[in-house]
Design a protein around this motif. Structure first.
Motif, PDB file in Angstrom:
ATOM      1  N   LEU A 182       0.870  -1.176   0.000  1.00  0.00           N
ATOM      2  CA  LEU A 182       0.000   0.000   0.000  1.00  0.00           C
ATOM      3  C   LEU A 182       0.905   1.223   0.000  1.00  0.00           C
ATOM      4  O   LEU A 182       1.889   1.277   0.751  1.00  0.00           O
ATOM      5  CB  LEU A 182      -0.905   0.024   1.229  1.00  0.00           C
ATOM      6  CG  LEU A 182      -1.875  -1.143   1.416  1.00  0.00           C
ATOM      7  CD1 LEU A 182      -2.611  -1.006   2.737  1.00  0.00           C
ATOM      8  CD2 LEU A 182      -2.869  -1.230   0.263  1.00  0.00           C
ATOM      9  N   ALA A 183       0.586   2.208  -0.836  1.00  0.00           N
ATOM     10  CA  ALA A 183       1.418   3.403  -0.938  1.00  0.00           C
ATOM     11  C   ALA A 183       0.545   4.642  -0.969  1.00  0.00           C
ATOM     12  O   ALA A 183      -0.606   4.607  -1.419  1.00  0.00           O
ATOM     13  CB  ALA A 183       2.283   3.347  -2.203  1.00  0.00           C
ATOM     14  N   VAL A 184       1.107   5.746  -0.480  1.00  0.00           N
ATOM     15  CA  VAL A 184       0.443   7.047  -0.540  1.00  0.00           C
ATOM     16  C   VAL A 184       1.327   7.996  -1.331  1.00  0.00           C
ATOM     17  O   VAL A 184       2.517   7.749  -1.531  1.00  0.00           O
ATOM     18  CB  VAL A 184       0.166   7.620   0.868  1.00  0.00           C
ATOM     19  CG1 VAL A 184      -0.838   6.767   1.626  1.00  0.00           C
ATOM     20  CG2 VAL A 184       1.460   7.761   1.656  1.00  0.00           C
ATOM     21  N   ALA A 185       0.733   9.095  -1.783  1.00  0.00           N
ATOM     22  CA  ALA A 185       1.485  10.109  -2.510  1.00  0.00           C
ATOM     23  C   ALA A 185       2.297  10.951  -1.538  1.00  0.00           C
ATOM     24  O   ALA A 185       1.829  11.281  -0.444  1.00  0.00           O
ATOM     25  CB  ALA A 185       0.536  11.000  -3.305  1.00  0.00           C
ATOM     26  N   PRO A 216       3.364  12.368   4.819  1.00  0.00           N
ATOM     27  CA  PRO A 216       4.106  11.101   4.740  1.00  0.00           C
ATOM     28  C   PRO A 216       5.599  11.254   4.943  1.00  0.00           C
ATOM     29  O   PRO A 216       6.284  10.279   5.275  1.00  0.00           O
ATOM     30  CB  PRO A 216       3.792  10.599   3.320  1.00  0.00           C
ATOM     31  CG  PRO A 216       2.520  11.264   2.940  1.00  0.00           C
ATOM     32  CD  PRO A 216       2.543  12.600   3.611  1.00  0.00           C
ATOM     33  N   ARG A 217       6.119  12.457   4.776  1.00  0.00           N
ATOM     34  CA  ARG A 217       7.564  12.642   4.909  1.00  0.00           C
ATOM     35  C   ARG A 217       8.050  12.375   6.327  1.00  0.00           C
ATOM     36  O   ARG A 217       9.253  12.177   6.555  1.00  0.00           O
ATOM     37  CB  ARG A 217       7.955  14.058   4.474  1.00  0.00           C
ATOM     38  CG  ARG A 217       9.455  14.220   4.294  1.00  0.00           C
ATOM     39  CD  ARG A 217       9.834  15.494   3.587  1.00  0.00           C
ATOM     40  NE  ARG A 217      11.278  15.569   3.427  1.00  0.00           N
ATOM     41  CZ  ARG A 217      11.897  16.533   2.766  1.00  0.00           C
ATOM     42  NH1 ARG A 217      11.197  17.496   2.200  1.00  0.00           N
ATOM     43  NH2 ARG A 217      13.208  16.541   2.664  1.00  0.00           N
ATOM     44  N   ARG A 267       5.199   6.853  -1.312  1.00  0.00           N
ATOM     45  CA  ARG A 267       5.843   6.315  -0.106  1.00  0.00           C
ATOM     46  C   ARG A 267       5.008   5.149   0.405  1.00  0.00           C
ATOM     47  O   ARG A 267       3.790   5.236   0.506  1.00  0.00           O
ATOM     48  CB  ARG A 267       5.973   7.391   0.974  1.00  0.00           C
ATOM     49  CG  ARG A 267       7.096   7.098   1.966  1.00  0.00           C
ATOM     50  CD  ARG A 267       7.234   8.197   2.996  1.00  0.00           C
ATOM     51  NE  ARG A 267       7.816   9.424   2.517  1.00  0.00           N
ATOM     52  CZ  ARG A 267       9.127   9.696   2.515  1.00  0.00           C
ATOM     53  NH1 ARG A 267       9.979   8.783   2.928  1.00  0.00           N
ATOM     54  NH2 ARG A 267       9.570  10.862   2.099  1.00  0.00           N
ATOM     55  N   PHE A 268       5.673   4.051   0.742  1.00  0.00           N
ATOM     56  CA  PHE A 268       4.985   2.845   1.193  1.00  0.00           C
ATOM     57  C   PHE A 268       4.526   2.983   2.642  1.00  0.00           C
ATOM     58  O   PHE A 268       5.277   3.455   3.500  1.00  0.00           O
ATOM     59  CB  PHE A 268       5.891   1.616   1.067  1.00  0.00           C
ATOM     60  CG  PHE A 268       6.212   1.253  -0.350  1.00  0.00           C
ATOM     61  CD1 PHE A 268       5.234   0.736  -1.191  1.00  0.00           C
ATOM     62  CD2 PHE A 268       7.486   1.443  -0.863  1.00  0.00           C
ATOM     63  CE1 PHE A 268       5.522   0.413  -2.498  1.00  0.00           C
ATOM     64  CE2 PHE A 268       7.791   1.118  -2.164  1.00  0.00           C
ATOM     65  CZ  PHE A 268       6.806   0.602  -3.000  1.00  0.00           C
ATOM     66  N   ILE A 270       8.583  -0.170   4.561  1.00  0.00           N
ATOM     67  CA  ILE A 270       7.630   0.878   4.920  1.00  0.00           C
ATOM     68  C   ILE A 270       8.402   2.182   5.122  1.00  0.00           C
ATOM     69  O   ILE A 270       9.406   2.221   5.833  1.00  0.00           O
ATOM     70  CB  ILE A 270       6.859   0.496   6.189  1.00  0.00           C
ATOM     71  CG1 ILE A 270       6.012  -0.755   5.923  1.00  0.00           C
ATOM     72  CG2 ILE A 270       5.966   1.657   6.657  1.00  0.00           C
ATOM     73  CD1 ILE A 270       5.298  -1.262   7.146  1.00  0.00           C
ATOM     74  N   GLY A 271       7.913   3.236   4.480  1.00  0.00           N
ATOM     75  CA  GLY A 271       8.585   4.527   4.564  1.00  0.00           C
ATOM     76  C   GLY A 271       9.495   4.825   3.403  1.00  0.00           C
ATOM     77  O   GLY A 271       9.895   5.979   3.208  1.00  0.00           O
TER      78      GLY A 271
END
Length: 552
Positions: free
Chosen positions: A142-145, A388-389, A151-152, A168-169
């Motif tokens: 699963l990843a996000v923008a 997410p950063r 970013r996972f 992850i990350g």
């Protein structure tokens, strides 16, 4: 796709067109290049916090360990500044000072956990991703923008000789992935300009340490791929990251906006599937899983806010009094601001943050201004949310840790403190009678000492470690073994429990009968054993909140 869900501008076009009133509000990812934050920090930014974040990001990019001199070179900071920052991070439990090296510890994952808990997606969707991985016998992510990257936030990997090693990350350039076009289909023209600027400034993807350097060409069709992804509702990665790696992705849409809340991907390699094969055979099953994920998002009840951290401001003040100038209080206080967020606390006002941390409003405000500049916090409508950063602060290298690895420094400290050998063991599944296996050991500098190596198996019933695992709830909460395996060998052990309270390992101290009676073992060893087991459990619970932690 319904007209109301069309992006404001076509990604294939270099000109922008105004968004219609029916279009959803523009996406708000950071437009900063991935090679660092551009521009001077605002006047109210906390300089020590900027430097501390730089140290954490440098350690992350290096895999979790750097010497002080290497940190000095990578961050451009003075050696005295590096020493003070690492001493502060060590006091907070985020790093361990090992000789000349600073080493990230599992407790730094509390920062990323705050983001993941506030996001809620891993908690709601990871069981669906894991079930799909089991069904297909392939890796699922699963990843996000994150700006012009992805970013996972969850990985369900298959353990094979040839397997996917993303964590992850980890941050990947959008154009070299399958999820990227699905997110880019919603980009505004400003975001496309930022992407083009990043590609021009970083032609080899040096700002993305999780991927191999980029060769010439190969991704110039990204705007067209984004157009196709918008029309098709899925996207492929046909060896864009490196030869042999293929993936197919489908967006998990937010019902309110129609935008991807995240993207689910099935990842494999060409010895098992071609990209076309993924599309033809696995895409339908991925779509079925995504439908269940979207239903989960629709039906999920709003979370009850968990308890915010407490006493942090007082702790930082006490640490400053104890350590003096070696403790950078403004850095410690700034990092506590990130932990104010969490489940049910995804968007907080300045007042909320100050109340949760115990910091003065002015202190919390300056920290939030700093984080907004660094791309770690997004401000909107008088509230703040993590981006997410935040996962760049130590998460990736620790998201693949094991229980034996995270326990090792604690065993070393216990052995040095007691001057006796220590060990961590787990039950071997499927053995009859039950056996234990040693997964971590720390020797003692004695002439006469226990010499058992990692991997050794022993009958559980005749060891203190085995008894602590087999009957952990019987009072008084520890187990003894007196010269049962070998004459003169005495041992005392306590269980180590996971987040559910289940014993998953046991920790022991061994000695010679001539040095300690059984009563001495209880009196002299048990308090330190319990304290060390508690430290291991704290690290395990932090690391395992959103990741799978294998026993060895």
């Amino acid at each position: 796709m319904p007209a109301a869900h069309q992006p404001a501008s076509s990604p294939a076009s270099a000109s922008s067109s105004p968004a219609s009133p029916a279009s959803p509000a523009p996406h708000e990812p950071s437009a900063e290049p991935r090679t660092g934050v551009s521009g001077e920090p605002p006047a109210e930014a906390v300089a020590p916090l900027v430097r501390g974040v730089a140290v954490l990001e440098a350690l992350t990019a290096a895999g979790g360990t750097l010497s002080a001199s290497a940190l000095e070179r990578r961050t451009g900071l003075a050696r005295s500044t590096v020493d003070r920052i690492t001493a502060t991070l060590a006091r907070m439990g985020h790093v361990r000072l090992d000789g000349r090296d600073a080493v990230l510890t599992p407790r730094v994952m509390e920062l990323g956990n705050a983001y993941l808990a506030a996001l809620r997606l891993p908690a709601l969707l990871d069981a669906h991703a894991d079930a799909l991985a089991d069904e297909l016998d392939e890796s699922v992510s699963l990843a996000v923008a994150d700006g012009d990257g992805i970013r996972f936030i969850h990985q369900a990997t298959r353990r094979r000789a040839m397997s996917v090693s993303f964590r992850i990350g980890d941050l990947l350039p959008a154009e070299r992935t399958a999820p990227g076009p699905l997110f880019a289909a919603w980009w505004t023209e400003a975001e496309w300009r930022a992407w083009r600027a990043r590609r021009a400034a970083d032609p080899t993807d040096a700002g993305f340490p999780a991927v191999p350097p980029r060769g010439p060409g190969g991704t110039d069709d990204f705007p067209a791929r984004a157009d196709r992804a918008r029309e098709d509702g899925w996207a492929l990665d046909d060896q864009l990251i490196e030869p042999g790696l293929v993936a197919v992705s489908v967006p998990v849409r937010d019902r309110a906006t129609g935008r991807p809340a995240c993207v689910a991907s099935v990842v494999s390699h060409t010895s098992r599937h071609t990209a076309a094969d993924l599309r033809d055979t696995l895409l339908p099953r991925l779509r079925t899983a995504v439908t269940a994920m979207e239903r989960e998002l629709r039906e999920a009840h709003p979370p009850e806010p968990g308890p915010p951290p407490s006493g942090l401001a007082g702790w930082t003040t006490a640490s400053k009094h104890e350590l003096g100038r070696d403790f950078v209080e403004s850095l410690a206080r700034g990092l506590t601001v990130l932990t104010a967020f969490g489940e049910g606390r995804s968007a907080l006002t300045l007042t909320d943050v100050a109340k949760a941390t115990g910091l003065a409003r002015a202190t919390a405000r300056r920290a939030l201004i700093t984080y907004e500049h660094l791309g770690l916090v997004r401000a909107q409508d008088r509230t703040f949310a993590l981006t997410p950063r935040v996962l760049s602060l130590g998460y990736p290298p620790l998201s693949r840790t094991t229980l034996s690895r995270l326990a090792a420094p604690h065993l070393r400290g216990l052995a040095d403190h007691l001057h006796e050998p220590t060990a961590l063991a787990v039950l071997v599944p499927g053995t009859a009678p039950e056996e234990i296996q040693y997964v971590a050991v720390a020797a003692a500098s004695r002439v006469l000492t226990v010499d058992i190596t990692v991997g050794t198996r022993l009958p559980a019933a005749h060891t203190a470690l085995g008894r602590a695992l087999l009957a952990p709830d019987d009072p008084p909460g520890y187990a003894l073994a007196d010269e049962e395996l070998e004459s003169g060998l005495r041992s005392i052990a306590v269980p180590v429990r996971d987040r559910t309270g289940r014993p998953v390992a046991a920790l022991n101290v061994a000695t010679h009968a001539a040095r300690r009676t059984l009563e001495d073992c209880v009196t002299d060893f048990l308090p330190a054993l319990h304290a060390t087991a508690a430290d291991i459990q704290t690290d395990l619970h932090t690391a395992a909140r959103f990741t799978h932690v294998p026993l060895s």
